[in-house]
Design a protein around this motif. Structure first.
Motif, PDB file in Angstrom:
ATOM      1  N   ASP B 158       0.836  -1.201   0.000  1.00  0.00           N
ATOM      2  CA  ASP B 158       0.000   0.000   0.000  1.00  0.00           C
ATOM      3  C   ASP B 158       0.876   1.258   0.000  1.00  0.00           C
ATOM      4  O   ASP B 158       1.719   1.428   0.876  1.00  0.00           O
ATOM      5  N   TYR B 178       9.690  -4.794   7.123  1.00  0.00           N
ATOM      6  CA  TYR B 178       8.440  -4.661   7.859  1.00  0.00           C
ATOM      7  C   TYR B 178       7.234  -4.400   6.970  1.00  0.00           C
ATOM      8  O   TYR B 178       6.107  -4.470   7.434  1.00  0.00           O
ATOM      9  N   LEU B 179       7.465  -4.032   5.703  1.00  0.00           N
ATOM     10  CA  LEU B 179       6.332  -3.686   4.863  1.00  0.00           C
ATOM     11  C   LEU B 179       6.275  -4.528   3.579  1.00  0.00           C
ATOM     12  O   LEU B 179       5.295  -5.236   3.341  1.00  0.00           O
ATOM     13  N   PRO B 182       6.254  -8.681   4.149  1.00  0.00           N
ATOM     14  CA  PRO B 182       4.955  -9.199   4.611  1.00  0.00           C
ATOM     15  C   PRO B 182       3.849  -9.004   3.575  1.00  0.00           C
ATOM     16  O   PRO B 182       3.020  -9.900   3.382  1.00  0.00           O
ATOM     17  N   ALA B 183       3.849  -7.861   2.891  1.00  0.00           N
ATOM     18  CA  ALA B 183       2.811  -7.623   1.891  1.00  0.00           C
ATOM     19  C   ALA B 183       2.932  -8.609   0.736  1.00  0.00           C
ATOM     20  O   ALA B 183       1.940  -8.942   0.084  1.00  0.00           O
ATOM     21  N   ARG B 263      -4.491 -15.599   9.771  1.00  0.00           N
ATOM     22  CA  ARG B 263      -4.730 -14.553  10.755  1.00  0.00           C
ATOM     23  C   ARG B 263      -5.116 -13.238  10.110  1.00  0.00           C
ATOM     24  O   ARG B 263      -5.755 -12.415  10.737  1.00  0.00           O
ATOM     25  N   TRP B 264      -4.691 -13.013   8.873  1.00  0.00           N
ATOM     26  CA  TRP B 264      -4.886 -11.658   8.359  1.00  0.00           C
ATOM     27  C   TRP B 264      -5.301 -11.536   6.923  1.00  0.00           C
ATOM     28  O   TRP B 264      -5.922 -10.541   6.561  1.00  0.00           O
ATOM     29  N   VAL B 269      -9.173 -15.326   5.895  1.00  0.00           N
ATOM     30  CA  VAL B 269      -9.909 -14.921   7.091  1.00  0.00           C
ATOM     31  C   VAL B 269     -11.351 -15.416   6.993  1.00  0.00           C
ATOM     32  O   VAL B 269     -11.981 -15.306   5.945  1.00  0.00           O
ATOM     33  N   ARG B 271     -15.167 -15.252   7.293  1.00  0.00           N
ATOM     34  CA  ARG B 271     -16.094 -14.128   7.255  1.00  0.00           C
ATOM     35  C   ARG B 271     -17.501 -14.619   7.533  1.00  0.00           C
ATOM     36  O   ARG B 271     -17.825 -15.779   7.354  1.00  0.00           O
TER      37      ARG B 271
END
Lengths: 260, 273
Positions: B158, B178-179, B182-183, B263-264, B269, B271
């Protein structure tokens, strides 16, 4: 109303002004603004309205140091120190990292600065999450939170940084009316004393939260004469004077849109 | 509300059961039909063996098939491991510099679009050790989906978050750590799932290309060899083992992907709707 401060607050004295001198920015061949001068008063909330594409977000990016102010242009704090590096940012959509918990998202700053004290940071993050009404949701991932909750996490992250300058780019535009109303109030309370610059499309939001409201218009854009709503934010929307001002703002916005 | 919740729960349970029962029933019915056709028409086993005979061959020929299976598995996973390390590292390098990406990405594409069966004979000529040659072939096929998916993932962080990281003074390494990484995980794991199947295909294709030079190698060689000897049941048995291996690899990586993302990520996930 008083709140127990979870950490030493750096804004006991009001935050300094933000001064913009002769800023110039073009985007995709269009000159968004040229020789733009502005003073955003310290410790106050300034709201920027204007037609889409007029350069409101670009001005925020420029002040944050994400875009260069052009040859001869300058952005500086009223205390003479640079603004860059003392800015907290809150954007339009929930800019949260989906793989981190609410707590991890709030406390991302210390991790990036390589500061130790993970426990202390976590405790402070938890305290802030409690302050924005998310007690008990500290470990939840963003995917399991509603849009309003995610925006509250973003607000907690903005507060966590405890910076004198806070730049907000339509932070509540994606929320429903009730949630927006509640979050405006919380934001106004928690950000009191800081120099806040808030870009919005909603005239009522500007009148509710801004000490000063500007309409930005034209190409290259200039800031219109300031409107200063009576009283302190967050204001009561039942005040008839606000409605009159809203009418005036809408007039100015319509003119700005017609001119663009 | 009080009715809706249990009935939804019930329908969910039905769906879970159906997911296992329905394909199993189809498989069973097909096998029975196959066996029946073979028996009723008295088809000789050197033309079409029935499933029972294939199962028996799996059992009796396990001594030859099992070492072959191990060879194929070893090559497949070794090739996949090298592809993962190489593809991921190259993708990270691409994400650091647009110039490097511009310079090298076309060659990764060329490597990918040239059919492996056409390159395999050359590799087998130039590389003395047949095992290493087959490994290289499997690697070439498995490498691209990892590289292209991870590259896409690293670019798809993002941009609001990238800005935020810049404002908070993050270094390039921190943005990556950190970005961007993971993305990129969902994309990488998707690539891994494709690459797992492809590395098996790559190693089988290369074994075929190696032909008799692949003496003592994996399952594909056993299929060739059994074909020359008209040992059709063993061909089927080796084929069944390759299929099982492929299914197992797919299930394994699907599970890994689910565990890593549940988890994410939107894809995993749970719903309400």
């Amino acid at each position: 109303m008083t709140f127990s401060a979870p950490a030493p607050q750096s804004h006991n004295t009001p935050s300094p002004d933000i001064l913009v001198h002769a800023a110039r920015l073009s985007y995709g061949g269009d000159l968004l603004f040229d020789h733009l001068d502005a003073r955003f008063p310290g410790g106050r909330c300034t709201c920027l309205l204007g037609p889409s594409g007029v350069g409101k977000s670009s001005l925020l990016r420029l002040i944050a140091g994400l875009a260069p102010p052009g040859a001869g242009g300058e952005v500086i704090g009223g205390d003479g120190a640079p603004v860059t590096g003392r800015v907290a940012w809150m954007g339009q959509t929930e800019p949260l990292m989906p793989w981190l918990s609410a707590r991890g998202n709030v406390a991302i700053g210390p991790r990036l600065r390589g500061e130790g004290g993970y426990d202390a940071a976590s405790r402070r993050a938890d305290a802030l999450l409690t302050r924005v009404g998310l007690a008990g949701r500290e470990r939840d991932r963003p995917a399991t939170l509603s849009g309003g909750m995610r925006q509250r996490v973003a607000l907690a992250r903005t507060l966590f940084e405890d910076r004198p300058f806070v730049l907000m780019d339509e932070p509540f535009s994606a929320l429903d009316a009730i949630t927006r109303f509640a979050l405006q109030e919380e934001a106004a309370r928690h950000l009191a004393g800081r120099t806040v610059l808030l870009v919005t499309h909603d005239p009522l939001e500007a009148l509710r939260l801004g000490h000063v409201v500007h309409v930005m218009a034209g190409r290259p854009a200039i800031l219109g004469a300031p409107i200063t709503p009576p009283g302190d934010p967050p204001r009561d929307l039942k005040d008839a004077r606000l409605l009159a001002l809203q009418g005036e703002l809408l007039d100015r916005l319509a003119h700005a849109a017609a001119a663009a | 509300m009080s009715d809706a919740a249990p009935s939804r729960e019930r329908s969910e349970r039905m769906l879970r059961i159906a997911r296992v029962v329905l394909p199993s029933a189809i498989a069973l019915a097909s096998l029975v039909a196959w066996e029946a056709v073979v028996r009723v028409n008295a088809i000789p086993h050197y033309i079409l063996p029935g499933p029972l005979m294939i199962a028996k061959t799996l059992w009796t020929d396990w001594g030859t098939l099992q070492p072959a299976l191990l060879v194929t598995l070893r090559i497949t996973f070794l090739a996949l491991a090298v592809a993962v390390v190489g593809g991921f590292a190259l993708a990270v390098l691409f994400a650091q510099s647009e110039w490097i990406e511009l310079s090298f990405f076309p060659y990764a594409v060329i490597l990918q679009v040239t059919p492996i069966i056409a390159i395999a004979p050359l590799i087998l000529i130039y590389v003395d050790n047949t095992h290493v040659a087959i490994l290289i072939c499997a690697w070439i096929v498995a490498f691209f989906p990892i590289l292209s998916n991870t590259t896409l993932g690293l670019h798809s962080a993002d941009h609001n978050l990238v800005n935020l990281f810049q404002l908070y003074g993050a270094s390039r390494w921190q943005v990556l750590r950190y970005l961007r990484i993971p993305a990129a995980m969902p994309y990488f794991l998707g690539g891994l799932r494709i690459a797992g199947g492809l590395s098996l295909i790559g190693s089988v294709v290369a074994e075929f290309a190696a032909g008799t030079a692949g003496q003592g190698s994996g399952l594909a060689f056993r299929i060739l060899e059994s074909g020359y000897r008209l040992n059709i049941p063993r061909m089927f048995a080796a084929l069944a083992l390759i299929s099982f291996t492929g299914i197992l690899i797919f299930v394994l990586f699907t599970a890994i992907s689910h565990l890593a993302l549940r988890r994410w990520h939107e894809s995993a996930v749970k719903r309400e709707n």
